[in-house]
Write an enzyme that holds these catalytic residues in place. Sequence first.
Site, PDB file in Angstrom:
ATOM      1  N   LEU A   8       0.822  -1.227   0.000  1.00 36.65           N
ATOM      2  CA  LEU A   8       0.000   0.000   0.000  1.00 36.65           C
ATOM      3  C   LEU A   8       0.849   1.268   0.000  1.00 36.65           C
ATOM      4  O   LEU A   8       0.303   2.373   0.006  1.00 36.65           O
ATOM      5  CB  LEU A   8      -1.012  -0.006   1.144  1.00 36.65           C
ATOM      6  CG  LEU A   8      -2.027  -1.157   1.124  1.00 36.65           C
ATOM      7  CD1 LEU A   8      -3.131  -0.939   2.149  1.00 36.65           C
ATOM      8  CD2 LEU A   8      -2.629  -1.408  -0.247  1.00 36.65           C
TER       9      LEU A   8
ATOM     10  N   HIS B 269      10.248 -14.126   0.102  1.00 36.23           N
ATOM     11  CA  HIS B 269      10.298 -13.794  -1.323  1.00 36.23           C
ATOM     12  C   HIS B 269      11.514 -14.570  -1.842  1.00 36.23           C
ATOM     13  O   HIS B 269      12.648 -14.165  -1.618  1.00 36.23           O
ATOM     14  CB  HIS B 269      10.443 -12.276  -1.460  1.00 36.23           C
ATOM     15  CG  HIS B 269      10.798 -11.786  -2.825  1.00 36.23           C
ATOM     16  ND1 HIS B 269       9.993 -10.933  -3.543  1.00 36.23           N
ATOM     17  CD2 HIS B 269      11.895 -11.992  -3.594  1.00 36.23           C
ATOM     18  CE1 HIS B 269      10.573 -10.636  -4.705  1.00 36.23           C
ATOM     19  NE2 HIS B 269      11.728 -11.265  -4.763  1.00 36.23           N
TER      20      HIS B 269
ATOM     21  N   ASP C  72      -0.340  -9.743  -4.396  1.00 42.60           N
ATOM     22  CA  ASP C  72       0.900  -8.973  -4.578  1.00 42.60           C
ATOM     23  C   ASP C  72       0.601  -7.636  -5.280  1.00 42.60           C
ATOM     24  O   ASP C  72       1.363  -7.167  -6.128  1.00 42.60           O
ATOM     25  CB  ASP C  72       1.956  -9.774  -5.359  1.00 42.60           C
ATOM     26  CG  ASP C  72       3.353  -9.159  -5.231  1.00 42.60           C
ATOM     27  OD1 ASP C  72       3.525  -8.194  -4.458  1.00 42.60           O
ATOM     28  OD2 ASP C  72       4.283  -9.663  -5.898  1.00 42.60           O
TER      29      ASP C  72
ATOM     30  N   HIS D 153       2.390   1.209  -9.041  1.00 41.90           N
ATOM     31  CA  HIS D 153       3.510   2.049  -9.476  1.00 41.90           C
ATOM     32  C   HIS D 153       2.947   3.153 -10.365  1.00 41.90           C
ATOM     33  O   HIS D 153       1.972   2.931 -11.098  1.00 41.90           O
ATOM     34  CB  HIS D 153       4.525   1.242 -10.289  1.00 41.90           C
ATOM     35  CG  HIS D 153       5.327   0.283  -9.477  1.00 41.90           C
ATOM     36  ND1 HIS D 153       6.207   0.674  -8.499  1.00 41.90           N
ATOM     37  CD2 HIS D 153       5.384  -1.075  -9.496  1.00 41.90           C
ATOM     38  CE1 HIS D 153       6.779  -0.403  -7.948  1.00 41.90           C
ATOM     39  NE2 HIS D 153       6.283  -1.480  -8.530  1.00 41.90           N
TER      40      HIS D 153
END
Length: 427
Positions: A61, A177, A303, A307
């Site tokens: 976020l 990850h 996910d 952007h």
Amino acid sequence: MTTLALNNVRPYGEDVTNILIDVTDGVIDAVGENPFDDADEVVDCGGNVLLPGLVDMHVHLREPGREDTETIATGSDAAAKGGFTAVFTMANTSPVIDQPFLAEAVWTKGQEYGKCDVYPVGSISQGLKGEQLTEIGLMSRSGVRMFSDDGKCVNDPQLMRRAIEYAKAHDVVLAQHAEDHRMTEGSVAHEGEQAARLGLRGWPRLAEESIVARDAIMTRDYGGRYHLCHASTEGTVELLRFAKNQGIDVTAEVTPHHLMLTDEKLATYDGLFRVNPPLREARDAEALKQALLDGNVDVVATDHAPHGSEDKCVEFEHAKPGMLGLETSLAVVHRIFVESGEADWRFVAKVMSERPAEILRLEDQGRPINVGEPANLVLVDPQSPWTAHGDEMASKASNTPYEDIEFSARVVGTWLRGTQTYDAKKA
Ligand code: DOR
Ligand code: ZN
């Protein structure tokens, strides 16, 4: 007590029933054959599908630090519009969420806004540098349930081992990850024929699988609750099967984009399709789909990675990795599993609500639609065609990989503890 009736609903897409909600306490007060016509507010839901509110274990976020691309408020709006009542927002903000007061601030902001429960994920290493562990114990005492350096891998095996031990001691989830950074330097696309054809530097499956294998063995030997972020390869699925068969406590998520899209999308060098891990091949997507069906992959997580266009509408190599996901995930999962006839709405409830709530031990999410249960709900119209457009999203960013794609399932309404957080009629 103020009441709300959701009449003429089909829980899990099954038989029609009627639901009475006690809005004051935020719980389901009654479920019955006859419509509740005396409630303070009565909604005829037209036989639409009712599911427990969705839970997303993996979103970004961007607050604090990149509020120009998303905030806790706009991200909560996007979540509610996508049918989510709880999300876990990753620690790769600026500053990094590596101290209790930062985590508390994220949670408080989400609660003040009130559209979605926004759970902070704490980082595993200070500043995401992969050197010093954070105070996992202190953060867990301020309510952090999951730790991750997502965006980066915890590559250093010694650091990972210590993190696993601390996470076990404090009974929190460690989310990895998986990317061996030494193998992905300069990589922007899946290593395969397509990347070779396009002249893009490849990211081998091995970079993910070698970390998954290592971490599975570490979890076997040092215990704890390990969760794999965004599984993306066929080999990862095999490793998860191996680990689960051994009784190792691992869980895994898959993103909607790794289920629906492949590296064929890269043909136009459109930066919208750059993501970490990269879009792979059809056989990977197929293996992930089967794994979700048979439970080797536990959940769908978006996910959601907003952007700005200055970072996406640029040469492929320079585009930032990441895609929006919150507002399209239910439609994608519906397309792949329900529309195709491979699974039903019970399955959707399981992988998008019940299992994530279980993994993170959320007592008020992913619950059955029954009397006394929290009224965290999403109403879905399975046959309401709509077309995805980035500039129509509630998210502040518009980097959807599904631009101009038509879907059939649409979220009609979302309720958090009996309060409506999204209403398609008013949107
Ligand atoms: O594509 C990605 N974007 N993958 C990640 O792991 C991080 C995320 C981001 O923060 O933008
Ligand atoms: Zn990640």
